[in-house]
Motif scaffolding. Structure first.
Motif, PDB file in Angstrom:
ATOM      1  N   LYS A  36       0.845  -1.186   0.000  1.00  8.83           N
ATOM      2  CA  LYS A  36       0.000   0.000   0.000  1.00  8.83           C
ATOM      3  C   LYS A  36       0.884   1.241   0.000  1.00  8.83           C
ATOM      4  CE  LYS A  36      -2.571  -0.948   3.636  1.00  8.83           C
ATOM      5  NZ  LYS A  36      -3.671  -0.806   4.608  1.00  8.83           N
ATOM      6  N   CYS A  37       0.290   2.384  -0.379  1.00  7.08           N
ATOM      7  CA  CYS A  37       1.050   3.640  -0.457  1.00  7.08           C
ATOM      8  C   CYS A  37       1.665   4.013   0.892  1.00  7.08           C
ATOM      9  CB  CYS A  37       0.150   4.768  -0.953  1.00  7.08           C
ATOM     10  SG  CYS A  37      -0.494   4.517  -2.622  1.00  7.08           S
ATOM     11  N   ASN A  43       1.940  10.084   3.898  1.00  4.60           N
ATOM     12  CA  ASN A  43       0.548  10.154   3.461  1.00  4.60           C
ATOM     13  C   ASN A  43       0.049   8.763   3.103  1.00  4.60           C
ATOM     14  OD1 ASN A  43      -0.209  12.934   3.579  1.00  4.60           O
ATOM     15  ND2 ASN A  43       1.113  13.335   1.832  1.00  4.60           N
ATOM     16  N   THR A  45      -2.262   8.010   1.170  1.00  2.00           N
ATOM     17  CA  THR A  45      -2.617   7.966  -0.244  1.00  2.00           C
ATOM     18  C   THR A  45      -1.415   8.188  -1.147  1.00  2.00           C
ATOM     19  OG1 THR A  45      -3.320  10.268   0.048  1.00  2.00           O
ATOM     20  CG2 THR A  45      -5.038   8.602   0.009  1.00  2.00           C
ATOM     21  N   PRO A 167      -7.800  12.895  -1.341  1.00  2.78           N
ATOM     22  CA  PRO A 167      -7.764  11.522  -1.850  1.00  2.78           C
ATOM     23  C   PRO A 167      -8.602  11.400  -3.120  1.00  2.78           C
ATOM     24  CG  PRO A 167      -9.267  11.684   0.022  1.00  2.78           C
ATOM     25  CD  PRO A 167      -8.616  13.022  -0.118  1.00  2.78           C
ATOM     26  N   ARG A 171      -2.154   8.670  -7.322  1.00  2.81           N
ATOM     27  CA  ARG A 171      -1.392   9.875  -7.000  1.00  2.81           C
ATOM     28  C   ARG A 171      -0.069   9.835  -7.770  1.00  2.81           C
ATOM     29  NH1 ARG A 171      -1.834  12.109  -1.047  1.00  2.81           N
ATOM     30  NH2 ARG A 171      -3.825  12.727  -1.927  1.00  2.81           N
ATOM     31  N   GLY A 197      -9.253   8.219   7.701  1.00  2.00           N
ATOM     32  CA  GLY A 197      -8.715   7.096   6.958  1.00  2.00           C
ATOM     33  C   GLY A 197      -8.916   5.788   7.688  1.00  2.00           C
ATOM     34  N   GLU A 199      -7.555   1.797   7.510  1.00  2.00           N
ATOM     35  CA  GLU A 199      -6.522   0.942   6.944  1.00  2.00           C
ATOM     36  C   GLU A 199      -6.628  -0.470   7.520  1.00  2.00           C
ATOM     37  OE1 GLU A 199      -4.215   1.934   4.645  1.00  2.00           O
ATOM     38  OE2 GLU A 199      -5.092   3.941   4.604  1.00  2.00           O
ATOM     39  N   SER A 204      -7.589   0.193   1.842  1.00  2.00           N
ATOM     40  CA  SER A 204      -7.163   1.542   2.226  1.00  2.00           C
ATOM     41  C   SER A 204      -8.246   2.504   1.765  1.00  2.00           C
ATOM     42  CB  SER A 204      -5.816   1.882   1.571  1.00  2.00           C
ATOM     43  OG  SER A 204      -5.413   3.193   1.903  1.00  2.00           O
ATOM     44  N   GLN A 206     -10.212   6.424   2.384  1.00  2.00           N
ATOM     45  CA  GLN A 206     -10.148   7.773   2.940  1.00  2.00           C
ATOM     46  C   GLN A 206     -11.400   8.551   2.533  1.00  2.00           C
ATOM     47  OE1 GLN A 206      -7.589   6.889   0.550  1.00  2.00           O
ATOM     48  NE2 GLN A 206      -6.522   5.766   2.169  1.00  2.00           N
ATOM     49  N   ARG A 228     -12.173   7.892  -1.437  1.00  2.00           N
ATOM     50  CA  ARG A 228     -11.300   7.005  -2.214  1.00  2.00           C
ATOM     51  C   ARG A 228     -11.145   5.699  -1.469  1.00  2.00           C
ATOM     52  NH1 ARG A 228      -5.861   5.538  -2.010  1.00  2.00           N
ATOM     53  NH2 ARG A 228      -4.790   5.242  -4.022  1.00  2.00           N
ATOM     54  N   SER A 241     -12.962   6.260  -6.817  1.00  2.00           N
ATOM     55  CA  SER A 241     -13.019   7.534  -6.097  1.00  2.00           C
ATOM     56  C   SER A 241     -14.299   8.274  -6.464  1.00  2.00           C
ATOM     57  CB  SER A 241     -11.820   8.428  -6.444  1.00  2.00           C
ATOM     58  OG  SER A 241     -10.603   7.783  -6.211  1.00  2.00           O
TER      59      SER A 241
END
Length: 368
Positions: A36-37, A43, A45, A167, A171, A197, A199, A204, A206, A228, A241
């Motif tokens: 995941k990011c 961040n 996202t 979000p 990105r 958020g 998680e 994930s 937001q 998102r 999104s």
């Protein structure tokens, strides 16, 4: 829909370009590694300051070779963390661009794209942090992100308030991409509000409520809602999104679908955006934008990026679409340095010179 059919064609072109050729906060890295990011960025996202793991990954995995400093005893990798409470980071991108424009003089220019510094102060490590993302140059110093965030004890949810990137979709680092430029949610348009958020191991999600003024002053009572959510698996991911911005001047509704897929050594990204504007001044306008991207880390420190994009600026008008194709070689020779050499072909309305030019670019990216 026309843009969906076109995206299928662009995907085919991306495959042909990639396999027909001898063989930075970027979502393709997360797809490649099945992460995941939030694994690599402060961040959740993506984008902005790197975590300790993100810094180590950039040095140990992306870089073609390591660079010794004062010998083994003092040769410790940079993690961004000064101590238990404070971490810092930054980016600098400098470009050289050559543009070949039909029926016009060619253009060649150097430019400083960005210089940014990050600060993350955690008075209660792992639970509370205060984060700053400051643009230093060009154009003077101004703030991009400034927020306080509270994490739950298990790090399964958080809430933050302040100025932040919203979000929405992938990105990408490239704010000129149609899927970043057309919706208007990118690294140049943070907004002020609150974000929640959630998680888990595979999800994930937001949701943010903000002024909807891209960081400018609030002029009415309308607010912007951004949602998102992405499901992450080791070899693929899929997300969606939603964004609604209600103002006195009108309303904007946006939706997108995005995905990532790993096929052998190639990491794929795809996104399609739908943007509907209803304003008192201009009436109704519907736009669509799409992207397909392939990244092939064919050798340690060497990534080949092939991108195909489409933009339909008004779905009520025929033959006004613009296509754009990019090929770039990204080279990470040593830690903290990236070089990018590429070309971008614009294919738009025949009578519009700027929609049919060719760009060649070279970028030096320093980071820490």
């Amino acid at each position: 829909m026309r843009v969906v059919a076109a995206l299928a064609s662009l995907a085919g072109l991306g495959l042909a370009l990639l396999f027909g050729t001898p063989a930075n906060a970027e979502p393709w890295i997360a797809v490649k590694e099945g992460m995941k990011c939030a694994s690599c960025h402060v961040n959740a996202t993506g984008g902005g300051m790197r975590t300790e793991y993100g810094n180590l990954y950039a040095q140990m995995t992306l870089s073609a070779r390591q660079f010794a400093t004062d010998g083994a005893a003092n040769d410790k990798p940079w993690t961004g963390r000064l101590n238990e409470y404070v971490a810092v980071g930054g980016n600098l991108r400098a470009n050289a661009n050559f543009a070949d424009i039909p029926d016009q003089d060619s253009q060649f220019a150097f430019d400083l794209e960005e210089t940014r510094l990050y600060l993350d102060f955690s008075p209660l490590p792992g639970r509370v942090d205060i984060y700053l993302d400051q643009h230093i140059a060009p154009g003077g110093s101004f703030n991009l992100e400034a927020y306080a965030r509270y994490w739950s004890a298990d790090h399964d949810w958080y809430i933050k308030a302040g100025q932040m990137y919203l979000p929405f979709g992938l990105r990408l680092e490239d704010d000129s991409a149609f899927i970043r430029q057309t919706p208007g949610i990118n690294f140049n348009t943070p907004d002020t509000g609150v974000e929640f958020g959630w998680e888990t191991a595979r999800w994930s999600t937001q949701i943010a409520v903000s002024n909807g003024t891209a960081g400018g002053p609030e002029l009415d009572t309308g607010k912007q809602l951004s949602l998102r959510s992405v499901h992450v698996r080791p070899g693929w991911r899929a997300g969606a999104s939603l964004n609604v911005n209600d103002t006195e001047l009108g309303e904007r509704n946006m939706q997108n679908l995005f995905a990532g897929l790993r096929t052998g050594p190639v990491a794929w990204l795809a996104e399609i955006d739908f943007i509907q504007d209803d304003t008192f001044a201009a009436g109704e306008l519907t736009q669509q934008a799409g992207l397909v991207e392939a990244n092939w880390l064919f050798r340690k420190g060497h990534n080949l990026k092939v991108t195909a994009e489409i933009l339909d600026p008004n779905t009520d008008i025929d033959d006004d679409e613009m296509n754009r194709y990019s090929v770039a070689w990204e080279y990470f020779p040593i830690p903290y340095l990236q070089l990018r050499l590429g070309t971008r072909l614009y294919d738009g309305i025949p009578d519009e010179a700027l929609q049919n030019h060719t760009l060649v670019f070279l970028q030096m990216h320093g980071y820490f």
